[in-house]
Design an enzyme around this catalytic site. Structure first.
Site, mmCIF file in Angstrom:
data_model
loop_
_atom_site.group_PDB
_atom_site.id
_atom_site.type_symbol
_atom_site.label_atom_id
_atom_site.label_comp_id
_atom_site.label_asym_id
_atom_site.label_seq_id
_atom_site.Cartn_x
_atom_site.Cartn_y
_atom_site.Cartn_z
ATOM 1 N N PHE A 163 0.698 -1.316 -0.364
ATOM 2 C CA PHE A 163 -0.006 0.034 -0.375
ATOM 3 C C PHE A 163 0.664 1.130 -0.204
ATOM 4 O O PHE A 163 1.921 1.523 0.713
ATOM 5 C CB PHE A 163 -0.615 0.037 1.195
ATOM 6 C CG PHE A 163 -1.769 -1.073 1.797
ATOM 7 C CD1 PHE A 163 -2.915 -0.972 0.967
ATOM 8 C CD2 PHE A 163 -1.274 -2.437 2.503
ATOM 9 C CE1 PHE A 163 -3.772 -2.408 1.646
ATOM 10 C CE2 PHE A 163 -2.106 -3.274 2.627
ATOM 11 C CZ PHE A 163 -3.410 -2.958 1.693
ATOM 12 N N ASP A 164 0.561 2.242 -0.558
ATOM 13 C CA ASP A 164 1.042 3.530 -0.550
ATOM 14 C C ASP A 164 0.513 4.050 1.097
ATOM 15 O O ASP A 164 -0.944 3.474 0.901
ATOM 16 C CB ASP A 164 0.512 4.349 -1.335
ATOM 17 C CG ASP A 164 0.898 6.351 -1.587
ATOM 18 O OD1 ASP A 164 1.968 6.125 -0.965
ATOM 19 O OD2 ASP A 164 0.489 6.987 -2.459
ATOM 20 N N GLY A 165 0.828 4.669 1.394
ATOM 21 C CA GLY A 165 0.764 5.916 2.706
ATOM 22 C C GLY A 165 -1.036 6.380 2.368
ATOM 23 O O GLY A 165 -2.135 6.632 2.664
ATOM 24 N N PHE A 275 -1.318 -1.095 -4.418
ATOM 25 C CA PHE A 275 -2.291 0.108 -4.539
ATOM 26 C C PHE A 275 -1.865 1.798 -4.126
ATOM 27 O O PHE A 275 -0.819 1.966 -3.254
ATOM 28 C CB PHE A 275 -3.399 -0.404 -3.513
ATOM 29 C CG PHE A 275 -3.982 -0.993 -3.354
ATOM 30 C CD1 PHE A 275 -5.003 -0.917 -4.841
ATOM 31 C CD2 PHE A 275 -3.359 -2.579 -2.669
ATOM 32 C CE1 PHE A 275 -5.396 -2.649 -4.839
ATOM 33 C CE2 PHE A 275 -4.518 -3.465 -2.408
ATOM 34 C CZ PHE A 275 -5.709 -4.085 -3.880
#
Length: 304
Positions: A163-165, A275
């Site tokens: 995941f992106d943050g 994502f």
């Protein structure tokens, strides 16, 4: 009875037929020649196997976590298609051939599938249609547009999700500070709020569901591994770590890349899917791994 209670503790993933299988040929025919030509094409070829799509490997690994337990599955995958049931027979034939444990499906014959994503209580919605994804996100559902990719499937036996943050796991407030005021304003903003948890983003609920699923296995032998892959760097990492601690969720790996291209690092992690909200980042990522774009909702400018 609410939807999540109806599904027990299972992780529920709703996926469009174009994300699960490679339907590019028939979709191009639909765009070019219309629904009747598309229907004839599918019916004439309903015994021909559909090639695997971008998200096929992820779905296959997730369903393998059930270990043959159909009575109380840990993961349920729902197929959603705007085909009719008649033209969708080719899809079900392919599901059966590949041995995918998908029992529930919706065929809407051209109507939107989003109402059924909600009805099934899905934790995640994957689609090849950007409009469907945007509408799902607007309705509070974790959703991503599956992008074309030639990246090989991960060789790991684990399910590996990255995941992106900001604007994905977390809210987009900090990212907007960076866009409007630059990197120095961003670092100042984060330093001043280091002890304040970040708000939850569109994928917080999905991360929670993954965390619950991970807890069903011994930590040293968990079949799911997660990673946070963010453009943040020190000292902006502190707020992220404290936020995840406040949420009580587990992230197995955290990569603070300070703006480096993410693709090679995602390949090193062996992500089954990544994502991100940034078009630049997803372009880098999809050269290396399967990638889902999480579009950000545009905010109206304040009245002056």
């Amino acid at each position: 009875m609410d939807n999540k209670h109806a599904n027990g503790d299972a992780l529920v993933v709703a996926i469009s037929s174009r994300a699960l299988f490679d339907l590019s040929e028939s979709h191009e025919l639909f765009e070019r020649s219309g629904v009747e030509a598309f229907a004839r094409h599918q019916i004439e070829r309903e015994d021909e196997l559909l090639p695997m799509g971008i998200a096929f490997g992820l779905v296959q690994k997730l369903l393998a976590l059930n270990d043959g337990n159909d009575a109380a599955p840990r993961v349920e995958v729902i197929l959603l298609s705007r085909n009719s049931a008649d033209t969708g027979l080719r899809i079900f034939n392919s599901i059966e051939h590949y041995g995918l444990g998908i029992a529930r499906a919706v065929f809407t014959r051209g109507e939107p599938t989003l109402p059924y994503v909600r009805a099934f209580g899905a934790d995640l919605f994957l689609s090849a249609n950007p409009d469907s994804v945007a509408n799902a996100l607007a309705g509070g559902i974790a959703a991503a547009t599956i992008l074309p990719s030639k990246a090989p499937q991960s060789s790991s036996q684990q399910v590996r999700i990255a995941f992106d943050g900001d604007a994905v796991l977390f809210g987009d407030e900090s990212e907007r500070v960076s866009e409007q005021g630059g990197i120095e304003a961003f670092h100042r903003h984060e330093a001043e709020r280091a002890s304040e948890p970040l708000s939850g983003g569109p994928f917080r609920g999905f991360l929670d569901a993954l965390h619950r699923l991970q807890q069903a296995f011994p930590s040293e032998a968990a079949p799911i591994r997660t990673a946070l892959v963010t453009a943040r760097s020190a000292p902006a990492h502190k707020r992220v770590i404290l936020t995840l601690r406040e949420w009580g969720v587990r992230i197995d790996e955290a990569l603070f890349l300070g703006g480096r291209p993410k693709g090679p690092f995602l390949e090193a992690f062996g992500a089954d899917i990544f994502f991100d909200d940034s078009p630049v980042n997803v372009e880098s990522a999809r050269q290396h791994v399967a990638t889902g774009h999480v579009p950000r909702r545009e905010r109206k400018a304040p009245a002056t």
